[in-house]
Design an enzyme around this catalytic site. Structure first.
Site, PDB file in Angstrom:
ATOM      1  N   GLY A   1      24.539 -33.460   8.821  1.00  0.00           N
ATOM      2  CA  GLY A   1      25.274 -34.615   9.348  1.00  0.00           C
ATOM      3  C   GLY A   1      26.563 -34.806   8.576  1.00  0.00           C
TER       4      GLY A   1
ATOM      5  NE  ARG B   1      21.449 -33.325  12.086  1.00  0.00           N
ATOM      6  CZ  ARG B   1      21.655 -33.975  10.945  1.00  0.00           C
ATOM      7  NH1 ARG B   1      21.430 -33.391   9.800  1.00  0.00           N
ATOM      8  NH2 ARG B   1      22.085 -35.228  10.957  1.00  0.00           N
TER       9      ARG B   1
ATOM     10  CG  ASP C   1      16.435 -31.252   0.604  1.00  0.00           C
ATOM     11  OD1 ASP C   1      16.512 -30.999  -0.608  1.00  0.00           O
ATOM     12  OD2 ASP C   1      15.457 -30.959   1.314  1.00  0.00           O
TER      13      ASP C   1
ATOM     14  CB  THR D   1      23.235 -36.835   2.355  1.00  0.00           C
ATOM     15  OG1 THR D   1      22.501 -37.748   3.172  1.00  0.00           O
ATOM     16  CG2 THR D   1      22.603 -36.866   0.975  1.00  0.00           C
TER      17      THR D   1
ATOM     18  CG  ASP E   1      20.290 -39.873   5.045  1.00  0.00           C
ATOM     19  OD1 ASP E   1      20.902 -40.733   5.707  1.00  0.00           O
ATOM     20  OD2 ASP E   1      19.762 -38.870   5.564  1.00  0.00           O
TER      21      ASP E   1
ATOM     22  CG  ASP F   1      18.054 -37.860   1.428  1.00  0.00           C
ATOM     23  OD1 ASP F   1      19.087 -37.227   1.196  1.00  0.00           O
ATOM     24  OD2 ASP F   1      17.437 -37.784   2.518  1.00  0.00           O
TER      25      ASP F   1
ATOM     26  NE  ARG G   1      17.073 -36.410   8.090  1.00  0.00           N
ATOM     27  CZ  ARG G   1      17.672 -35.275   8.409  1.00  0.00           C
ATOM     28  NH1 ARG G   1      17.767 -34.912   9.660  1.00  0.00           N
ATOM     29  NH2 ARG G   1      18.186 -34.531   7.475  1.00  0.00           N
TER      30      ARG G   1
ATOM     31  NE  ARG H   1      20.009 -62.098  22.221  1.00  0.00           N
ATOM     32  CZ  ARG H   1      19.143 -62.922  22.791  1.00  0.00           C
ATOM     33  NH1 ARG H   1      17.862 -62.900  22.441  1.00  0.00           N
ATOM     34  NH2 ARG H   1      19.538 -63.794  23.702  1.00  0.00           N
TER      35      ARG H   1
ATOM     36  CG  HIS I   1      25.912 -41.223  15.141  1.00  0.00           C
ATOM     37  ND1 HIS I   1      24.854 -41.508  15.964  1.00  0.00           N
ATOM     38  CD2 HIS I   1      25.634 -40.046  14.561  1.00  0.00           C
ATOM     39  CE1 HIS I   1      23.973 -40.530  15.891  1.00  0.00           C
ATOM     40  NE2 HIS I   1      24.418 -39.628  15.048  1.00  0.00           N
TER      41      HIS I   1
ATOM     42  NE  ARG J   1      26.637 -38.848  10.558  1.00  0.00           N
ATOM     43  CZ  ARG J   1      25.815 -38.084  11.304  1.00  0.00           C
ATOM     44  NH1 ARG J   1      24.519 -38.211  11.162  1.00  0.00           N
ATOM     45  NH2 ARG J   1      26.281 -37.221  12.144  1.00  0.00           N
TER      46      ARG J   1
HETATM   47  O1  F6P Z   1      21.106 -37.225   7.470  1.00  0.00           O
HETATM   48  C1  F6P Z   1      22.134 -38.082   7.843  1.00  0.00           C
HETATM   49  C2  F6P Z   1      21.776 -38.846   9.098  1.00  0.00           C
HETATM   50  O2  F6P Z   1      22.828 -39.734   9.390  1.00  0.00           O
HETATM   51  C3  F6P Z   1      20.448 -39.599   9.062  1.00  0.00           C
HETATM   52  O3  F6P Z   1      20.541 -40.823   8.394  1.00  0.00           O
HETATM   53  C4  F6P Z   1      20.141 -39.711  10.517  1.00  0.00           C
HETATM   54  O4  F6P Z   1      18.756 -39.873  10.755  1.00  0.00           O
HETATM   55  C5  F6P Z   1      20.625 -38.416  11.078  1.00  0.00           C
HETATM   56  O5  F6P Z   1      21.627 -37.959  10.190  1.00  0.00           O
HETATM   57  C6  F6P Z   1      21.197 -38.495  12.463  1.00  0.00           C
HETATM   58  O6  F6P Z   1      21.510 -37.202  12.868  1.00  0.00           O
HETATM   59  P1  F6P Z   1      22.427 -36.814  14.099  1.00  0.00           P
HETATM   60  O7  F6P Z   1      23.853 -37.101  13.712  1.00  0.00           O
HETATM   61  O8  F6P Z   1      22.171 -35.369  14.271  1.00  0.00           O
HETATM   62  O9  F6P Z   1      22.003 -37.673  15.247  1.00  0.00           O
END
Ligand code: F6P
Length: 344
Positions: free
Chosen positions: A12, A73, A104, A127, A129, A131, A173, A269, A275, A278
């Protein structure tokens, strides 16, 4: 002729990848190397697709979100002769080293290429995340949480005006860091993370108490939190090439919101930031961290320290073995549960 470094960004995307590419190119050129970008993560190496990279090209990308190299990916292990094709293209492209920027999954492939094939690989941790092990933070996290925090604050305004419970679902995730930090930073009343089973009685009690006090409440949930009471455990999820559940249709926020509404009688609600958290410009913290780990990757290449990842430890950027950073995710630890007990 200058030795060549290939750079790829996998998994991602997240804000910080561009500054990391830039840092790596600047430092590599300073050491006398040439750089080339591999398009769309490991797919670029499997297929031998490249894009030019030099100081002029990357000069102003420090403030841009996403990745100028594209990402995917793609897991070479899952493609027929994928690893073999990576090794062949590494040679064909006349690369001296490869800098793989990713989480990872991406770095797991880098680890394999180094361990099993002695390829000159360096990892750069990224990332949203947060993580990844063996680094205090990954770039992308600060920006994403900042975006989620702003979204949560907007929900507070409208929630307070309409006297509602507002639920915000954030990404992350398998790790609850984004949800936890967002919740702490916005004075949320409850947070749901995948690492900790939701005590539904406690959640309902706390939301009722918060609502009685101020006539609104805010709940932050990770997309991966578990609420068996909502029956979501039976959903069959699609898996990506690394075997991770694709959580896009899961609707955890919606499950939690309906559960809350049903059990409190308060209008509730949900919003899913998805996204949006991100994209956009990286924060200062992410620009700095990404630039530094990117530069360090080129330094590690120059020092011939392959099989390493540039990592933030304390306030220093150091090289740590890739193998130690991958394989096991850094999830929210028990000490944080105590913090949760105090704050929520
Ligand atoms: O690993 C980063 C991440 O943003 C996660 O938090 C999320 O679950 C996943 O990627 C979403 O992936 P995609 O952009 O492939 O929908």
């Amino acid at each position: 002729m200058a030795k060549k470094i290939g750079i790829l960004t996998g998994g991602g995307d997240c804000p910080g990848l561009n500054p990391a590419i830039r840092g790596c190119v600047y430092a590599a050129e300073k050491h006398g190397y040439e750089c080339v970008g591999l398009s769309d993560g490991w797919k670029g190496l499997v297929e031998g697709n490249t894009t030019p990279l030099n100081r002029d090209i990357v000069e102003y990308i420090v403030m841009r979100g996403g990745t100028m190299l594209g990402t995917s990916r793609t897991n070479p292990v899952k493609i027929e002769n994928g690893i073999q094709r990576c090794l062949e293209n590494f040679k064909k492209l006349d690369l001296h080293a490869l800098v793989a920027m990713g989480g990872d999954d991406t770095l797991g492939v880098a680890t394999k290429l180094y361990r099993d094939h002695k390829l000159n690989v360096i990892g750069v941790p990224k990332t949203m995340d947060n993580d990844l092990n063996n680094t205090d933070y990954t770039f992308g996290f600060d920006t994403s949480v900042t975006r989620a925090m702003e979204a949560a604050q907007s929900l507070l305004d409208t929630g307070a005006s309409h006297h509602r419970v507002m639920v915000l679902e954030v990404m992350g995730r398998h790790a609850g860091w984004v949800a936890l930090y967002t919740a702490i930073a916005t004075a949320a009343d409850f947070v749901c993370i995948p690492e900790r089973k939701i005590d539904t009685d406690d959640m309902i009690k706390k939301i009722k108490a918060a609502y009685a006090r101020k006539r609104f409440a805010l709940v932050i949930t990770s997309e991966a939190a578990e609420l068996p009471a909502a029956g979501e455990d039976n959903i069959k999820h699609q898996l990506d090439q690394f075997g991770h559940r694709i959580l896009k249709d899961r609707g955890m926020g919606e499950h939690i919101a309906s559960f809350i509404e049903k059990n409190t009688g308060i209008e509730t609600r949900t919003s899913v930031i998805g996204h949006m958290q991100r994209g956009g410009s990286p924060t200062l913290f992410d620009r700095m961290l990404a630039t530094r780990v990117g530069m360090k990757a080129a330094d590690l290449v120059h020092a011939g320290q392959f099989g390493m990842m540039s990592a933030l430890v304390g306030n220093q950027i150091v090289g740590v073995p890739l193998e130690k950073a991958t394989g096991e995710l850094k999830v929210v630890s028990k000490e944080w549960f105590d913090v949760m007990e105090v704050l929520f």
